[in-house]
Design a protein around this motif. Structure first.
Motif, PDB file in Angstrom:
ATOM      1  N   GLU A 227       0.835  -1.201   0.000  1.00 33.02           N
ATOM      2  CA  GLU A 227       0.000   0.000   0.000  1.00 33.02           C
ATOM      3  C   GLU A 227       0.868   1.248   0.000  1.00 33.02           C
ATOM      4  N   SER A 229       2.190   4.837   0.944  1.00 30.56           N
ATOM      5  CA  SER A 229       2.265   5.656   2.154  1.00 30.56           C
ATOM      6  C   SER A 229       2.936   6.967   1.799  1.00 30.56           C
ATOM      7  N   LYS A 236       3.216   3.886  10.475  1.00 36.22           N
ATOM      8  CA  LYS A 236       2.152   3.003  10.003  1.00 36.22           C
ATOM      9  C   LYS A 236       2.137   1.675  10.759  1.00 36.22           C
ATOM     10  N   LEU A 241      -1.426  -0.158  10.970  1.00 37.21           N
ATOM     11  CA  LEU A 241      -1.896  -0.020   9.592  1.00 37.21           C
ATOM     12  C   LEU A 241      -1.104  -0.889   8.614  1.00 37.21           C
TER      13      LEU A 241
END
Length: 377
Positions: A227, A229, A236, A241
């Motif tokens: 993902e 960032s 994170k 996350l």
């Protein structure tokens, strides 16, 4: 370009004013003059020729400097006594953001002054053969690859992220804070049971380097979810996350400060001077300009780590002291007028001076002068 146009060279005693404009940006670069011979040579070669009123001769722009002006279009006024040349220049990409200040300073030390005007994305540069354009380092390689820019400065990491097919002209080892490469690393919580890449199967990774990270794990057949960032990537994991991060670091101290540990290094990255491959391979004039740029940029980077030393040495101590001197080449030695002393000059790494200078003094050297270097070619 119409060679049959009849120009009026009589109004100014055989000369015409020639306004020179950048074909890409519309910026007026200079005002020069042409006589009939300069005009004819411009038409014949496609490169700007002018008449120098101070030297009283034809002047081929860039003949000595390499800053050739290749004419794309020619316009005439209604009286046929003024010429407008639209010329092509090397379009250079300057990275906006974290590398901006260090890059502009490097160009200054190399002999080019770049001036950023407020929010303008087209900085001024004191070289009529170059047009500057600013964009983020993350995007630079895409613009160079598609020909929007002829060349630019960016990180190897972003070229790999974009999977851009460009020509690397030179590695320029500097960053916003230092003269060393950076590392892209995989980090997990310090107490995590994840110890290797394989342990990340089925896990989530946060990073700015999304495309490269996906390819990296796909090549190793490890299924992960990657993902994007945008900043504060280290946080994170602490926020739950992500299970791991791929982040850039120089020393690893920031990563450790966030309670993380590095378990793998993906690759090292450094700043690079890149060029559009088609331009590099087929445009000799632009290639020469880029080679000149990188030659001096690299020279300035080498000089950053080096200094010159100059000293006086008595003849009887000369051989002993010479053996102490590290040097790129043999030191420069000159005898002092009507004495048995010699002046010795040498280039050394800056970090060696603190130990070398006391040794030289004890060995008999006198009048030692240390001076900075601008370029080492």
């Amino acid at each position: 370009m119409n060679e049959k146009v009849s120009l009026d060279f009589d109004k100014m005693g055989g000369l015409l004013p020639a306004i020179v404009q950048d074909a890409a940006t519309g910026e007026v670069l200079m005002l020069a003059f042409m006589d009939r011979q300069a005009w004819e040579r411009t038409l014949a070669t496609g490169e700007a020729h002018y008449y120098s009123r101070t030297r009283n001769k034809i002047w081929h722009k860039g003949d000595t400097s390499g800053n050739v002006q290749r004419v794309q279009e020619i316009y005439l006024d209604c009286d046929q006594d003024t010429v407008l040349l639209k010329v092509e220049q090397v379009v250079l990409g300057i990275p906006k953001g974290s590398l901006e200040k260090a890059t502009i300073e490097l160009f200054r030390r190399s002999g080019w002054h770049i001036k950023v005007n407020g929010r303008s994305y087209f900085p001024d540069i004191d070289d009529p053969g170059i047009t500057c354009s600013m964009c983020r380092a993350q995007e630079m390689s895409r613009y160079v690859e598609n020909g929007t820019l002829d060349c630019g400065i960016t990180g190897l990491d972003w070229t790999r992220e974009n999977n851009s097919q460009v020509t690397v002209v030179a590695d320029l080892i500097y960053s916003k804070t230092s003269l060393t490469p950076v590392r892209w690393v995989l980090a997990v919580p310090a107490d995590s049971e994840i110890r290797s890449l394989k342990d990340l199967g089925g896990k989530k990774i946060a990073t700015e380097l999304v495309n490269f990270t996906r390819r990296y794990f796909e090549e190793r057949q490890i299924p992960v979810k990657v993902e994007f960032s945008w900043g504060a990537t280290e946080a994170k994991v602490a926020a739950g996350l992500a299970d791991a991060i791929v982040e850039v670091t120089e020393t690893g101290s920031t990563i450790r400060a966030h309670g993380l540990k590095i378990i793998h290094e993906l690759f090292q990255s450094n700043t690079q001077f890149i060029a559009n491959t088609q331009v590099w391979e087929s445009d000799a004039a632009k290639r020469e300009k880029m080679e000149n740029l990188t030659l001096l940029l690299l020279g300035a980077l080498r000089a950053e780590r080096m200094v010159g030393l100059k000293m006086n040495i008595p003849e009887k101590q000369l051989k002993n002291i010479i053996t102490l001197l590290p040097s790129l080449l043999a030191p420069t030695i000159a005898s002092l007028y009507e004495t048995d002393w010699y002046s010795v000059e040498v280039v050394v790494n800056q970090g060696e001076v603190r130990t070398l200078m006391p040794q030289l003094i004890r060995a008999g050297a006198q009048g030692i002068v240390e001076y900075p270097l601008h370029k080492v070619i």
